[in-house]
Scaffold this motif. Structure first.
Motif, PDB file in Angstrom:
ATOM      1  N   ASN A   8      -3.455  37.453  19.101  1.00 32.03           N
ATOM      2  CA  ASN A   8      -3.393  36.079  18.587  1.00 32.03           C
ATOM      3  C   ASN A   8      -1.992  35.508  18.679  1.00 32.03           C
ATOM      4  OD1 ASN A   8      -6.046  35.467  17.955  1.00 32.03           O
ATOM      5  ND2 ASN A   8      -5.934  36.459  15.960  1.00 32.03           N
ATOM      6  N   GLN A   9      -0.978  36.318  18.381  1.00 28.48           N
ATOM      7  CA  GLN A   9       0.399  35.841  18.471  1.00 28.48           C
ATOM      8  C   GLN A   9       0.755  35.515  19.917  1.00 28.48           C
ATOM      9  OE1 GLN A   9       2.616  35.082  15.911  1.00 28.48           O
ATOM     10  NE2 GLN A   9       3.572  34.089  17.665  1.00 28.48           N
ATOM     11  N   LEU A  10       0.337  36.358  20.833  1.00 20.30           N
ATOM     12  CA  LEU A  10       0.579  36.113  22.255  1.00 20.30           C
ATOM     13  C   LEU A  10      -0.079  34.808  22.695  1.00 20.30           C
ATOM     14  CD1 LEU A  10       1.694  37.233  24.967  1.00 20.30           C
ATOM     15  CD2 LEU A  10      -0.531  38.319  25.268  1.00 20.30           C
ATOM     16  N   MET A  11      -1.329  34.596  22.267  1.00 16.80           N
ATOM     17  CA  MET A  11      -2.043  33.378  22.628  1.00 16.80           C
ATOM     18  C   MET A  11      -1.351  32.156  22.023  1.00 16.80           C
ATOM     19  SD  MET A  11      -6.125  32.535  22.718  1.00 16.80           S
ATOM     20  CE  MET A  11      -6.486  33.470  21.282  1.00 16.80           C
ATOM     21  N   GLU A  12      -0.889  32.253  20.790  1.00 11.77           N
ATOM     22  CA  GLU A  12      -0.193  31.129  20.157  1.00 11.77           C
ATOM     23  C   GLU A  12       1.117  30.815  20.874  1.00 11.77           C
ATOM     24  OE1 GLU A  12      -1.150  28.934  17.810  1.00 11.77           O
ATOM     25  OE2 GLU A  12      -3.082  29.929  18.004  1.00 11.77           O
ATOM     26  N   ASP A  13       1.843  31.839  21.311  1.00 12.43           N
ATOM     27  CA  ASP A  13       3.092  31.614  22.046  1.00 12.43           C
ATOM     28  C   ASP A  13       2.822  30.900  23.370  1.00 12.43           C
ATOM     29  OD1 ASP A  13       4.430  32.909  20.004  1.00 12.43           O
ATOM     30  OD2 ASP A  13       4.685  34.785  21.113  1.00 12.43           O
ATOM     31  N   ILE A  14       1.793  31.344  24.076  1.00 19.20           N
ATOM     32  CA  ILE A  14       1.430  30.711  25.346  1.00 19.20           C
ATOM     33  C   ILE A  14       0.967  29.280  25.109  1.00 19.20           C
ATOM     34  CG2 ILE A  14      -0.202  30.766  27.273  1.00 19.20           C
ATOM     35  CD1 ILE A  14      -0.114  33.853  27.041  1.00 19.20           C
ATOM     36  N   LYS A  15       0.156  29.091  24.075  1.00 19.44           N
ATOM     37  CA  LYS A  15      -0.354  27.756  23.744  1.00 19.44           C
ATOM     38  C   LYS A  15       0.806  26.801  23.447  1.00 19.44           C
ATOM     39  CE  LYS A  15      -3.860  25.641  20.805  1.00 19.44           C
ATOM     40  NZ  LYS A  15      -4.874  25.914  19.776  1.00 19.44           N
ATOM     41  N   LYS A  16       1.781  27.262  22.695  1.00 21.69           N
ATOM     42  CA  LYS A  16       2.940  26.422  22.371  1.00 21.69           C
ATOM     43  C   LYS A  16       3.698  26.046  23.643  1.00 21.69           C
ATOM     44  CE  LYS A  16       7.180  26.280  19.742  1.00 21.69           C
ATOM     45  NZ  LYS A  16       8.305  27.062  19.309  1.00 21.69           N
ATOM     46  N   TYR A  17       3.929  27.009  24.512  1.00 25.05           N
ATOM     47  CA  TYR A  17       4.648  26.761  25.767  1.00 25.05           C
ATOM     48  C   TYR A  17       3.929  25.706  26.608  1.00 25.05           C
ATOM     49  CZ  TYR A  17       6.634  27.602  30.397  1.00 25.05           C
ATOM     50  OH  TYR A  17       7.214  27.444  31.631  1.00 25.05           O
ATOM     51  N   LEU A  18       2.616  25.849  26.739  1.00 24.34           N
ATOM     52  CA  LEU A  18       1.848  24.926  27.577  1.00 24.34           C
ATOM     53  C   LEU A  18       1.698  23.550  26.931  1.00 24.34           C
ATOM     54  CD1 LEU A  18      -0.905  27.362  28.898  1.00 24.34           C
ATOM     55  CD2 LEU A  18       1.177  26.582  30.077  1.00 24.34           C
ATOM     56  N   THR A  19       1.568  23.511  25.620  1.00 23.95           N
ATOM     57  CA  THR A  19       1.463  22.242  24.908  1.00 23.95           C
ATOM     58  C   THR A  19       2.749  21.438  25.064  1.00 23.95           C
ATOM     59  OG1 THR A  19      -0.072  23.191  23.317  1.00 23.95           O
ATOM     60  CG2 THR A  19       1.017  21.178  22.653  1.00 23.95           C
ATOM     61  N   GLU A  20       3.890  22.130  25.028  1.00 20.97           N
ATOM     62  CA  GLU A  20       5.172  21.452  25.206  1.00 20.97           C
ATOM     63  C   GLU A  20       5.300  20.859  26.610  1.00 20.97           C
ATOM     64  OE1 GLU A  20       8.038  24.443  24.119  1.00 20.97           O
ATOM     65  OE2 GLU A  20       7.752  24.063  21.982  1.00 20.97           O
ATOM     66  N   LYS A  21       4.525  21.351  27.556  1.00 25.59           N
ATOM     67  CA  LYS A  21       4.509  20.804  28.916  1.00 25.59           C
ATOM     68  C   LYS A  21       3.521  19.642  29.041  1.00 25.59           C
ATOM     69  CE  LYS A  21       6.245  24.589  31.582  1.00 25.59           C
ATOM     70  NZ  LYS A  21       7.335  23.824  32.148  1.00 25.59           N
ATOM     71  N   GLY A  22       2.891  19.261  27.924  1.00 25.21           N
ATOM     72  CA  GLY A  22       1.999  18.113  27.920  1.00 25.21           C
ATOM     73  C   GLY A  22       0.545  18.434  28.242  1.00 25.21           C
ATOM     74  N   LEU A  23       0.184  19.705  28.242  1.00 27.13           N
ATOM     75  CA  LEU A  23      -1.190  20.085  28.551  1.00 27.13           C
ATOM     76  C   LEU A  23      -2.036  20.159  27.280  1.00 27.13           C
ATOM     77  CD1 LEU A  23      -0.346  22.893  31.080  1.00 27.13           C
ATOM     78  CD2 LEU A  23      -1.340  20.688  31.619  1.00 27.13           C
ATOM     79  N   LEU A  24      -3.306  19.894  27.427  1.00 35.74           N
ATOM     80  CA  LEU A  24      -4.272  20.053  26.347  1.00 35.74           C
ATOM     81  C   LEU A  24      -4.764  21.503  26.419  1.00 35.74           C
ATOM     82  CD1 LEU A  24      -5.781  18.591  24.104  1.00 35.74           C
ATOM     83  CD2 LEU A  24      -7.469  17.898  25.800  1.00 35.74           C
ATOM     84  N   VAL A  25      -4.543  22.278  25.351  1.00 40.30           N
ATOM     85  CA  VAL A  25      -4.816  23.713  25.378  1.00 40.30           C
ATOM     86  C   VAL A  25      -5.834  24.089  24.309  1.00 40.30           C
ATOM     87  CG1 VAL A  25      -3.802  26.017  25.269  1.00 40.30           C
ATOM     88  CG2 VAL A  25      -2.464  24.123  26.204  1.00 40.30           C
ATOM     89  N   PHE A  26      -6.833  24.865  24.716  1.00 38.57           N
ATOM     90  CA  PHE A  26      -7.848  25.385  23.805  1.00 38.57           C
ATOM     91  C   PHE A  26      -7.794  26.905  23.859  1.00 38.57           C
ATOM     92  CE2 PHE A  26      -9.276  21.394  25.578  1.00 38.57           C
ATOM     93  CZ  PHE A  26      -9.627  20.669  24.433  1.00 38.57           C
ATOM     94  N   ASP A  27      -8.162  27.544  22.753  1.00 44.27           N
ATOM     95  CA  ASP A  27      -8.185  29.002  22.777  1.00 44.27           C
ATOM     96  C   ASP A  27      -9.585  29.517  22.466  1.00 44.27           C
ATOM     97  OD1 ASP A  27      -8.133  29.345  19.714  1.00 44.27           O
ATOM     98  OD2 ASP A  27      -6.252  28.287  20.083  1.00 44.27           O
ATOM     99  N   VAL A  28      -9.903  30.636  23.097  1.00 43.93           N
ATOM    100  CA  VAL A  28     -11.212  31.267  22.960  1.00 43.93           C
ATOM    101  C   VAL A  28     -10.986  32.738  22.653  1.00 43.93           C
ATOM    102  CG1 VAL A  28     -13.362  31.839  24.135  1.00 43.93           C
ATOM    103  CG2 VAL A  28     -12.179  29.697  24.680  1.00 43.93           C
ATOM    104  N   LEU A  29     -11.681  33.235  21.650  1.00 42.17           N
ATOM    105  CA  LEU A  29     -11.645  34.647  21.308  1.00 42.17           C
ATOM    106  C   LEU A  29     -12.998  35.238  21.622  1.00 42.17           C
ATOM    107  CD1 LEU A  29     -10.157  37.032  19.874  1.00 42.17           C
ATOM    108  CD2 LEU A  29     -11.224  36.220  17.778  1.00 42.17           C
ATOM    109  N   GLU A  30     -13.025  36.195  22.525  1.00 36.84           N
ATOM    110  CA  GLU A  30     -14.279  36.813  22.972  1.00 36.84           C
ATOM    111  C   GLU A  30     -14.299  38.275  22.555  1.00 36.84           C
ATOM    112  OE1 GLU A  30     -17.903  37.499  24.514  1.00 36.84           O
ATOM    113  OE2 GLU A  30     -16.962  35.533  24.416  1.00 36.84           O
ATOM    114  N   TRP A  31     -15.346  38.638  21.829  1.00 36.24           N
ATOM    115  CA  TRP A  31     -15.525  40.045  21.464  1.00 36.24           C
ATOM    116  C   TRP A  31     -16.317  40.712  22.568  1.00 36.24           C
ATOM    117  CZ3 TRP A  31     -13.434  42.605  17.355  1.00 36.24           C
ATOM    118  CH2 TRP A  31     -12.776  41.816  16.412  1.00 36.24           C
ATOM    119  N   GLY A  32     -15.701  41.729  23.201  1.00 35.46           N
ATOM    120  CA  GLY A  32     -16.356  42.403  24.334  1.00 35.46           C
ATOM    121  C   GLY A  32     -17.144  43.507  23.854  1.00 35.46           C
TER     122      GLY A  32
END
Length: 78
Positions: free
Chosen positions: A54-78
């Motif tokens: 989750n922390q990794l996903m939040e870090d990536i989301k923040k980076y991409l959001t700062e670039k002006g992208l609309l970012v969604f996250d999905v958690l999949e239980w395999g």
């Protein structure tokens, strides 16, 4: 264009990788896969590693959001 980025390891949070992956995108979907048991392979996250994933996903989301992208996250239980 919509882009799906599966977060399969702990190394996807690299600027060069992310910049190349989202080139031309307007929406980005980040997908983390969580396994309930130990992994046989070196990708994904176990249930005990969910906070790390989750922390990794939040870090990536923040980076991409700062670039002006609309970012969604999905958690999949395999």
């Amino acid at each position: 264009m919509d882009i799906l980025i599966p977060i399969l390891s702990k190394t996807e949070n690299q600027d060069t990788y992310l910049d190349a992956a989202v080139k031309g995108a307007k929406k980005v979907y980040l997908m983390i896969i969580v396994e309930a048991k130990n992994l046989e392979y070196d990708f994904g996250f176990t249930a005990s590693q969910i906070s790390l994933g989750n922390q990794l996903m939040e870090d990536i989301k923040k980076y991409l959001t700062e670039k002006g992208l609309l970012v969604f996250d999905v958690l999949e239980w395999g």
